[in-house]
Design an enzyme around this catalytic site. Structure first.
Site, PDB file in Angstrom:
ATOM      1  N   ASN A  32       0.828  -1.220   0.000  1.00 46.59           N
ATOM      2  CA  ASN A  32       0.000   0.000   0.000  1.00 46.59           C
ATOM      3  C   ASN A  32       0.858   1.263   0.000  1.00 46.59           C
ATOM      4  O   ASN A  32       0.334   2.371   0.097  1.00 46.59           O
ATOM      5  CB  ASN A  32      -0.995   0.009   1.182  1.00 46.59           C
ATOM      6  N   SER A 125       9.188 -11.995  14.915  1.00 46.38           N
ATOM      7  CA  SER A 125      10.310 -11.214  15.441  1.00 46.38           C
ATOM      8  C   SER A 125      10.809 -11.824  16.743  1.00 46.38           C
ATOM      9  O   SER A 125      10.035 -12.415  17.502  1.00 46.38           O
ATOM     10  CB  SER A 125       9.815  -9.786  15.699  1.00 46.38           C
ATOM     11  N   TYR A 150       3.009  -3.334  19.033  1.00 50.82           N
ATOM     12  CA  TYR A 150       3.707  -3.958  17.892  1.00 50.82           C
ATOM     13  C   TYR A 150       4.105  -5.400  18.229  1.00 50.82           C
ATOM     14  O   TYR A 150       3.808  -6.334  17.486  1.00 50.82           O
ATOM     15  CB  TYR A 150       4.958  -3.144  17.508  1.00 50.82           C
ATOM     16  N   LYS A 154       2.776  -9.395  16.811  1.00 49.45           N
ATOM     17  CA  LYS A 154       3.602 -10.508  16.320  1.00 49.45           C
ATOM     18  C   LYS A 154       3.229 -11.791  17.067  1.00 49.45           C
ATOM     19  O   LYS A 154       3.096 -12.862  16.467  1.00 49.45           O
ATOM     20  CB  LYS A 154       5.098 -10.200  16.488  1.00 49.45           C
TER      21      LYS A 154
HETATM   22  C1  UD1 Z   1      13.710  -2.734  17.536  1.00 48.80           C
HETATM   23  C2  UD1 Z   1      12.412  -3.011  18.215  1.00 48.80           C
HETATM   24  C3  UD1 Z   1      12.010  -4.432  17.892  1.00 48.80           C
HETATM   25  C4  UD1 Z   1      11.879  -4.580  16.392  1.00 48.80           C
HETATM   26  C5  UD1 Z   1      13.204  -4.202  15.742  1.00 48.80           C
HETATM   27  C6  UD1 Z   1      13.028  -4.150  14.247  1.00 48.80           C
HETATM   28  C7  UD1 Z   1      12.407  -1.583  20.210  1.00 48.80           C
HETATM   29  C8  UD1 Z   1      12.475  -1.538  21.698  1.00 48.80           C
HETATM   30  N1  UD1 Z   1      12.535  -2.784  19.647  1.00 48.80           N
HETATM   31  O1  UD1 Z   1      14.671  -3.646  18.066  1.00 48.80           O
HETATM   32  O2  UD1 Z   1      10.774  -4.732  18.509  1.00 48.80           O
HETATM   33  O3  UD1 Z   1      11.558  -5.900  16.082  1.00 48.80           O
HETATM   34  O4  UD1 Z   1      13.595  -2.891  16.160  1.00 48.80           O
HETATM   35  O5  UD1 Z   1      14.262  -3.950  13.637  1.00 48.80           O
HETATM   36  O6  UD1 Z   1      12.246  -0.573  19.560  1.00 48.80           O
HETATM   37  N2  UD1 Z   1      20.335   2.162  19.844  1.00 48.80           N
HETATM   38  C9  UD1 Z   1      21.061   3.261  20.254  1.00 48.80           C
HETATM   39  N3  UD1 Z   1      20.822   4.459  19.646  1.00 48.80           N
HETATM   40  C10 UD1 Z   1      19.908   4.610  18.645  1.00 48.80           C
HETATM   41  C11 UD1 Z   1      19.156   3.488  18.231  1.00 48.80           C
HETATM   42  C12 UD1 Z   1      19.409   2.281  18.866  1.00 48.80           C
HETATM   43  O7  UD1 Z   1      21.887   3.165  21.147  1.00 48.80           O
HETATM   44  O8  UD1 Z   1      19.726   5.738  18.144  1.00 48.80           O
HETATM   45  C13 UD1 Z   1      20.594   0.858  20.472  1.00 48.80           C
HETATM   46  C14 UD1 Z   1      19.399   0.283  21.197  1.00 48.80           C
HETATM   47  O9  UD1 Z   1      19.389   0.659  22.540  1.00 48.80           O
HETATM   48  C15 UD1 Z   1      19.638  -1.211  21.010  1.00 48.80           C
HETATM   49  C16 UD1 Z   1      20.384  -1.329  19.699  1.00 48.80           C
HETATM   50  O10 UD1 Z   1      20.912  -0.043  19.436  1.00 48.80           O
HETATM   51  O11 UD1 Z   1      20.467  -1.667  22.013  1.00 48.80           O
HETATM   52  C17 UD1 Z   1      19.496  -1.754  18.551  1.00 48.80           C
HETATM   53  O12 UD1 Z   1      18.378  -0.899  18.510  1.00 48.80           O
HETATM   54  P1  UD1 Z   1      17.307  -0.976  17.319  1.00 48.80           P
HETATM   55  O13 UD1 Z   1      17.989  -0.928  16.014  1.00 48.80           O
HETATM   56  O14 UD1 Z   1      16.260   0.050  17.591  1.00 48.80           O
HETATM   57  O15 UD1 Z   1      16.713  -2.440  17.449  1.00 48.80           O
HETATM   58  P2  UD1 Z   1      16.007  -3.165  18.695  1.00 48.80           P
HETATM   59  O16 UD1 Z   1      15.705  -2.215  19.778  1.00 48.80           O
HETATM   60  O17 UD1 Z   1      16.816  -4.356  19.026  1.00 48.80           O
END
Ligand code: UD1
Length: 337
Positions: A32, A125, A150, A154
């Site tokens: 979509n 996931s 979300y 799942k």
């Molecule tokens: C996130 C979602 C998860 C989803 C996945 C999809 C959350 C809590 N979880 O996973 O449900 O299935 O994305 O890809 O949102 N980090 C930083 N700085 C940032 C962004 C991230 O330090 O600006 C860190 C986070 O704390 C984490 C890691 O990087 O430890 C990965 O983060 P992210 O890419 O958002 O993935 P998830 O949180 O694992």
């Protein structure tokens, strides 16, 4: 053989369409365009030389779903990616998530259950495990109450498919992804986050290219070796290939049970600081970052035990973190040039 890929213009969907076409499948995409663009089709064609059928449609419209399956009565399998996926947004607007992620799934299954047989692959996931007690996480790890709408969609999706498969001719494989990253090595397709990226890798590449001043690292006081969170970053092309293998397993009736579940990860955990260091190595750029407080809802650590996918599916992730990040970097440079 004709395969329906819902959400086929999205990040994981588009890479899966490429791998399906490379394996000789005829692909029909439903999308979509809520979080994707028709431009992605050009990238798919540039890589594969083949144009998939594209139906722009919203799976929340039940009559449209019914008409689609009347028109395409010869579909050998469905890979269902179409869903909303931003955790924070799901907390703000839960009904959007329950409506979009659940009703589209129900409408598709209603059509499939009328068929003499149907093969269905579901995008799940690792979020279903919450903070698992034991690392690496096996498929047997207990599921925990979802921390967001979300995540709940799942878990519900998995339950709905399992209940329906029990009493219909639908066979299904539930694929639990860890953290999908990277882009096609050709840089013809990749991730296209809208607005400020919430996920780590697109935020890093946008900081590297100068779009963001600095990366905020969410906490360095976790009980991990360097204090930052640990995740299992899997290259999107590896992930895409797993979908093709899973679909072939169903089509060839090799599945052992009506519903099978597989973790898709690399099996290796990397901390946020390790990711930053690896990015600096592959890009040759110093990444500005600062440590800030923890992000609500983040778990300490999640990485996959991939034994089941390795032995049963015969699939194994090939890409290293370096390769994944360098493909993401190549893509970022291409789209900003
Ligand atoms: C996130 C979602 C998860 C989803 C996945 C999809 C959350 C809590 N979880 O996973 O449900 O299935 O994305 O890809 O949102 N980090 C930083 N700085 C940032 C962004 C991230 O330090 O600006 C860190 C986070 O704390 C984490 C890691 O990087 O430890 C990965 O983060 P992210 O890419 O958002 O993935 P998830 O949180 O694992």
């Amino acid at each position: 053989m004709k395969v329906l890929v819902t959400g086929g213009l999205g990040f994981i969907g588009s890479h899966t369409v490429v791998e399906l076409q490379n394996e000789g499948f005829e692909v029909v995409i439903i999308d979509n365009l809520s979080n994707s663009s028709e431009e992605v089709l050009k990238g798919i064609v540039a890589i594969t030389g083949k144009t998939p059928i594209f139906e722009k449609m919203d799976l929340r419209e039940k009559p449209a779903v019914q008409n689609f399956f009347k028109k395409h009565h010869d579909i050998a399998g469905v890979i269902h990616f179409a869903a909303s996926k931003a955790v924070g947004e799901s907390v703000e607007n839960p009904l959007l998530y329950y409506e979009n992620n659940i009703s589209s799934l129900v409408y598709i299954l209603q059509e499939l259950q009328q068929k003499p047989e149907a093969n269905f692959i579901f995008s799940s996931s690792c979020t279903v495990y919450g903070q698992a007690e034991k690392m690496p996480i096996t498929e047997e790890a207990p599921l925990q109450k979802a921390l967001s709408p979300y995540g709940a969609t799942k878990q519900m999706g998995e339950d709905i498919i399992t209940d329906v498969a029990k009493v219909t001719n639908i066979n299904a494989i539930l694929l639990r992804y860890f953290n999908p990253v990277g882009a096609h090595p050709s840089a013809e397709i990749g991730e296209l986050p809208i607005g400020v990226p919430q996920n780590l890798i697109p935020f890093i590449t946008q900081t590297g290219i100068g779009m963001r001043a600095e990366l905020a690292v969410y906490g360095d006081d976790y009980p991990t070796p360097d204090g930052t969170c640990i995740r299992d970053y899997i290259h999107v092309v590896d992930l895409a290939k797993a979908h093709v293998v899973a679909l072939q397993r169903l089509i060839n009736k090799k599945n052992a049970t009506k519903v099978e579940i597989f973790n898709l990860g690399t099996g290796t955990g990397s901390s946020v600081l390790e990711v930053i260091n690896t990015f600096e190595k592959v890009s040759g750029k110093k990444l500005p970052y600062k440590i800030v407080s923890r992000r609500e809802g983040d778990i300490t650590s999640a990485y996959a035990n991939t034994d089941r996918a390795n032995t049963v599916l015969g699939w194994k992730a090939q890409s290293t973190l370096e390769h994944s990040l360098s493909s993401a970097w190549k893509w970022e440079q291409k789209i900003r040039s």
